[in-house]
Design a protein around this motif. Structure first.
Motif, PDB file in Angstrom:
ATOM      1  N   LEU A 297       0.831  -1.215   0.000  1.00 49.03           N
ATOM      2  CA  LEU A 297       0.000   0.000   0.000  1.00 49.03           C
ATOM      3  C   LEU A 297       0.859   1.256   0.000  1.00 49.03           C
ATOM      4  O   LEU A 297       0.490   2.275  -0.590  1.00 49.03           O
ATOM      5  CB  LEU A 297      -0.965  -0.003   1.198  1.00 49.03           C
ATOM      6  CG  LEU A 297      -2.075  -1.057   1.130  1.00 49.03           C
ATOM      7  CD1 LEU A 297      -2.920  -1.041   2.399  1.00 49.03           C
ATOM      8  CD2 LEU A 297      -2.979  -0.830  -0.092  1.00 49.03           C
ATOM      9  N   ALA A 298       2.027   1.179   0.646  1.00 47.32           N
ATOM     10  CA  ALA A 298       2.936   2.340   0.640  1.00 47.32           C
ATOM     11  C   ALA A 298       3.526   2.527  -0.755  1.00 47.32           C
ATOM     12  O   ALA A 298       3.543   3.635  -1.297  1.00 47.32           O
ATOM     13  CB  ALA A 298       4.050   2.138   1.674  1.00 47.32           C
ATOM     14  N   LYS A 299       3.972   1.420  -1.335  1.00 49.55           N
ATOM     15  CA  LYS A 299       4.620   1.483  -2.655  1.00 49.55           C
ATOM     16  C   LYS A 299       3.640   1.949  -3.727  1.00 49.55           C
ATOM     17  O   LYS A 299       3.949   2.814  -4.535  1.00 49.55           O
ATOM     18  CB  LYS A 299       5.123   0.069  -2.992  1.00 49.55           C
ATOM     19  CG  LYS A 299       6.101  -0.020  -4.128  1.00 49.55           C
ATOM     20  CD  LYS A 299       6.728  -1.418  -4.182  1.00 49.55           C
ATOM     21  CE  LYS A 299       5.671  -2.475  -4.487  1.00 49.55           C
ATOM     22  NZ  LYS A 299       6.109  -3.844  -4.308  1.00 49.55           N
ATOM     23  N   ARG A 300       2.441   1.405  -3.719  1.00 55.24           N
ATOM     24  CA  ARG A 300       1.496   1.709  -4.789  1.00 55.24           C
ATOM     25  C   ARG A 300       0.805   3.057  -4.604  1.00 55.24           C
ATOM     26  O   ARG A 300       0.559   3.772  -5.557  1.00 55.24           O
ATOM     27  CB  ARG A 300       0.390   0.641  -4.847  1.00 55.24           C
ATOM     28  CG  ARG A 300       0.869  -0.688  -5.369  1.00 55.24           C
ATOM     29  CD  ARG A 300      -0.100  -1.777  -4.947  1.00 55.24           C
ATOM     30  NE  ARG A 300       0.501  -3.076  -5.132  1.00 55.24           N
ATOM     31  CZ  ARG A 300       0.173  -3.917  -6.119  1.00 55.24           C
ATOM     32  NH1 ARG A 300      -0.754  -3.591  -6.965  1.00 55.24           N
ATOM     33  NH2 ARG A 300       0.785  -5.068  -6.214  1.00 55.24           N
ATOM     34  N   PHE A 301       0.450   3.390  -3.348  1.00 54.72           N
ATOM     35  CA  PHE A 301      -0.414   4.571  -3.137  1.00 54.72           C
ATOM     36  C   PHE A 301       0.054   5.494  -2.020  1.00 54.72           C
ATOM     37  O   PHE A 301      -0.628   6.467  -1.708  1.00 54.72           O
ATOM     38  CB  PHE A 301      -1.845   4.099  -2.788  1.00 54.72           C
ATOM     39  CG  PHE A 301      -2.408   3.115  -3.758  1.00 54.72           C
ATOM     40  CD1 PHE A 301      -2.792   3.515  -5.040  1.00 54.72           C
ATOM     41  CD2 PHE A 301      -2.543   1.777  -3.406  1.00 54.72           C
ATOM     42  CE1 PHE A 301      -3.305   2.591  -5.940  1.00 54.72           C
ATOM     43  CE2 PHE A 301      -3.055   0.858  -4.298  1.00 54.72           C
ATOM     44  CZ  PHE A 301      -3.426   1.259  -5.572  1.00 54.72           C
ATOM     45  N   GLY A 302       1.162   5.187  -1.368  1.00 58.79           N
ATOM     46  CA  GLY A 302       1.630   6.025  -0.259  1.00 58.79           C
ATOM     47  C   GLY A 302       0.726   5.935   0.967  1.00 58.79           C
ATOM     48  O   GLY A 302       0.717   6.845   1.808  1.00 58.79           O
ATOM     49  N   ILE A 303      -0.031   4.834   1.076  1.00 61.95           N
ATOM     50  CA  ILE A 303      -0.993   4.711   2.194  1.00 61.95           C
ATOM     51  C   ILE A 303      -0.307   4.174   3.454  1.00 61.95           C
ATOM     52  O   ILE A 303       0.490   3.246   3.393  1.00 61.95           O
ATOM     53  CB  ILE A 303      -2.164   3.797   1.779  1.00 61.95           C
ATOM     54  CG1 ILE A 303      -3.054   4.564   0.793  1.00 61.95           C
ATOM     55  CG2 ILE A 303      -2.982   3.330   2.983  1.00 61.95           C
ATOM     56  CD1 ILE A 303      -4.122   3.720   0.146  1.00 61.95           C
ATOM     57  N   ARG A 304      -0.676   4.770   4.604  1.00 62.51           N
ATOM     58  CA  ARG A 304      -0.177   4.308   5.912  1.00 62.51           C
ATOM     59  C   ARG A 304      -1.358   3.838   6.762  1.00 62.51           C
ATOM     60  O   ARG A 304      -2.457   4.376   6.637  1.00 62.51           O
ATOM     61  CB  ARG A 304       0.504   5.464   6.674  1.00 62.51           C
ATOM     62  CG  ARG A 304       1.698   6.075   5.991  1.00 62.51           C
ATOM     63  CD  ARG A 304       2.189   7.280   6.793  1.00 62.51           C
ATOM     64  NE  ARG A 304       1.108   8.247   7.056  1.00 62.51           N
ATOM     65  CZ  ARG A 304       0.758   9.209   6.226  1.00 62.51           C
ATOM     66  NH1 ARG A 304       1.393   9.374   5.098  1.00 62.51           N
ATOM     67  NH2 ARG A 304      -0.226  10.044   6.531  1.00 62.51           N
ATOM     68  N   PHE A 305      -1.089   2.877   7.606  1.00 65.61           N
ATOM     69  CA  PHE A 305      -2.122   2.417   8.546  1.00 65.61           C
ATOM     70  C   PHE A 305      -1.420   1.905   9.797  1.00 65.61           C
ATOM     71  O   PHE A 305      -0.192   1.744   9.815  1.00 65.61           O
ATOM     72  CB  PHE A 305      -2.995   1.324   7.902  1.00 65.61           C
ATOM     73  CG  PHE A 305      -2.247   0.068   7.554  1.00 65.61           C
ATOM     74  CD1 PHE A 305      -1.541  -0.036   6.354  1.00 65.61           C
ATOM     75  CD2 PHE A 305      -2.231  -1.010   8.425  1.00 65.61           C
ATOM     76  CE1 PHE A 305      -0.827  -1.197   6.036  1.00 65.61           C
ATOM     77  CE2 PHE A 305      -1.532  -2.176   8.114  1.00 65.61           C
ATOM     78  CZ  PHE A 305      -0.820  -2.265   6.913  1.00 65.61           C
ATOM     79  N   ASN A 306      -2.192   1.661  10.851  1.00 65.10           N
ATOM     80  CA  ASN A 306      -1.582   1.204  12.109  1.00 65.10           C
ATOM     81  C   ASN A 306      -1.424  -0.307  12.154  1.00 65.10           C
ATOM     82  O   ASN A 306      -0.321  -0.823  12.230  1.00 65.10           O
ATOM     83  CB  ASN A 306      -2.399   1.710  13.305  1.00 65.10           C
ATOM     84  CG  ASN A 306      -2.341   3.231  13.388  1.00 65.10           C
ATOM     85  OD1 ASN A 306      -3.211   3.905  12.847  1.00 65.10           O
ATOM     86  ND2 ASN A 306      -1.318   3.773  14.021  1.00 65.10           N
ATOM     87  N   ARG A 307      -2.547  -1.039  12.163  1.00 60.66           N
ATOM     88  CA  ARG A 307      -2.475  -2.498  12.287  1.00 60.66           C
ATOM     89  C   ARG A 307      -3.353  -3.157  11.235  1.00 60.66           C
ATOM     90  O   ARG A 307      -4.321  -2.560  10.766  1.00 60.66           O
ATOM     91  CB  ARG A 307      -2.974  -2.942  13.690  1.00 60.66           C
ATOM     92  CG  ARG A 307      -2.176  -2.441  14.875  1.00 60.66           C
ATOM     93  CD  ARG A 307      -0.793  -3.041  14.948  1.00 60.66           C
ATOM     94  NE  ARG A 307      -0.756  -4.480  14.668  1.00 60.66           N
ATOM     95  CZ  ARG A 307      -1.053  -5.438  15.544  1.00 60.66           C
ATOM     96  NH1 ARG A 307      -1.406  -5.128  16.784  1.00 60.66           N
ATOM     97  NH2 ARG A 307      -0.995  -6.711  15.193  1.00 60.66           N
TER      98      ARG A 307
END
Ligand code: SF4
Ligand code: SF4
Length: 324
Positions: free
Chosen positions: A203-213
């Protein structure tokens, strides 16, 4: 039918030293505000959808809030549905629960942010520091759309980006964003930690998305998923997998032991799954939100069935992901 299917959940518990399954304490009130949803996912244990009319009224929401105010031991108010945000009293429940100092969780399908008149939701959730628990059964588009409907993946990604832009998933923001994975078919989830790492990278590589767990959750053999199992002739094989996968170390962490679930019409159940099967709490316990008595509910015997094997298979499964 294989002999395995004759082993009741209670018999298996007894074999592992649990004479009956009892609550340990209650620190969470899980509120199911109804079956209305903008999606109709294939695995849905609620049978939710856009045409469902069963939703919590303002009067029942008031009764829920009265219980929240009365019992500070209920530290968390966990709001679910359907798409809980489609209930007209959702925001009132959030505001009032926060005003009572409770931690509030929203079990969110993400696409609800694009429903008419709901575009303000991400900001509303951030303003009230609501923990978002969001369904995303894969980081790949085809798998998500297959389970949740065409176009759901794209809108889910956009919704996650909106939440990130508000600070969700960012260390130190106090805005928690957890994702939920469930298998595409009749399989147990893979190990949670490894899958979480894959989600984080992809998700980080494709869209720069961050999440906790990331929480891995087992598909429960009830409602729409059960119909699917029967239609595809896989019910017995799936039940055998769940039964064979019984993990005794999951029993202490079963969510029914520390929460109580309230239905859209105010009836109480041991968990959301029992609620969907119309299984109320045991007869000796208070039956509705109007009779709520924390001490009596906290020592109730949990009502079990074959579906409970879904919570104890493999690493175990709960609303907070793997248990063991
Ligand atoms: S799984 Fe969630 S999003 Fe999908 S239909 Fe059921 S309640 Fe709605
Ligand atoms: S289905 Fe509900 S009652 Fe059964 S083990 Fe899971 S949480 Fe407990």
């Amino acid at each position: 039918m294989p002999k395995l299917l004759l082993t009741s959940f209670d018999e298996t518990l007894a074999e592992h030293g649990h004479k009956t399954l009892r609550a340990l304490r209650i620190d969470t009130l899980q509120v199911n505000v109804g079956k209305l949803c903008n999606q109709t996912c294939t695995h849905c244990h609620v049978d939710a959808g856009p045409t469902r009319t069963e939703i919590m009224t303002r009067a029942t929401a008031e009764a829920v809030l009265e219980v929240v105010r009365r019992y500070p031991e209920l530290r968390t108010v966990d709001i679910t549905g359907g798409a809980p945000e489609m209930n007209p009293h959702f925001e009132y429940l959030v505001e009032q629960s926060k005003a009572s100092g409770r931690h509030v969780m929203d079990r969110c399908n993400l696409t609800v942010f694009f429903v008419r008149d709901k575009q303000h939701l991400p900001k509303f959730l951030a303003d009230h520091q609501v923990e978002v628990v969001a369904s995303l059964p894969c980081y790949l588009e085809d798998n998500v759309d297959q389970q949740r409907g065409k176009g759901v993946y794209g809108r889910s990604i956009e919704a996650l980006q909106q939440l990130n832009a508000l600070g969700y998933g960012q260390e130190g923001s106090g805005l928690t964003l957890n994702l939920v994975y469930n298998p595409l078919g009749p399989k147990l989830p893979p190990p949670q930690a490894g899958l979480e790492a894959d989600y984080r990278d992809e998700l980080a590589k494709r869209f720069g998305i961050r999440f906790n767990r990331l929480y891995t959750i087992t598909n429960m053999p009830i409602n729409r998923f059960l119909d699917d199992l029967h239609r595809s002739g896989q019910y017995e094989a799936y039940m055998e997998k769940l039964i064979m996968g019984f993990n005794p170390s999951s029993v202490d962490g079963l969510m029914c032991r520390n929460l109580i679930s309230v239905n859209w019409d105010g009836r109480l159940s041991d968990c959301d799954f029992n609620q969907m099967l119309d299984l109320p709490v045991e007869d000796a316990a208070p039956q509705t939100i109007h009779e709520f008595d924390l001490a009596r509910l906290a020592r109730r015997r949990v009502v079990t069935g074959m579906h409970c094997y879904g919570c104890t298979a493999g690493a175990g499964s709960s609303c907070g992901g793997a248990i063991a």
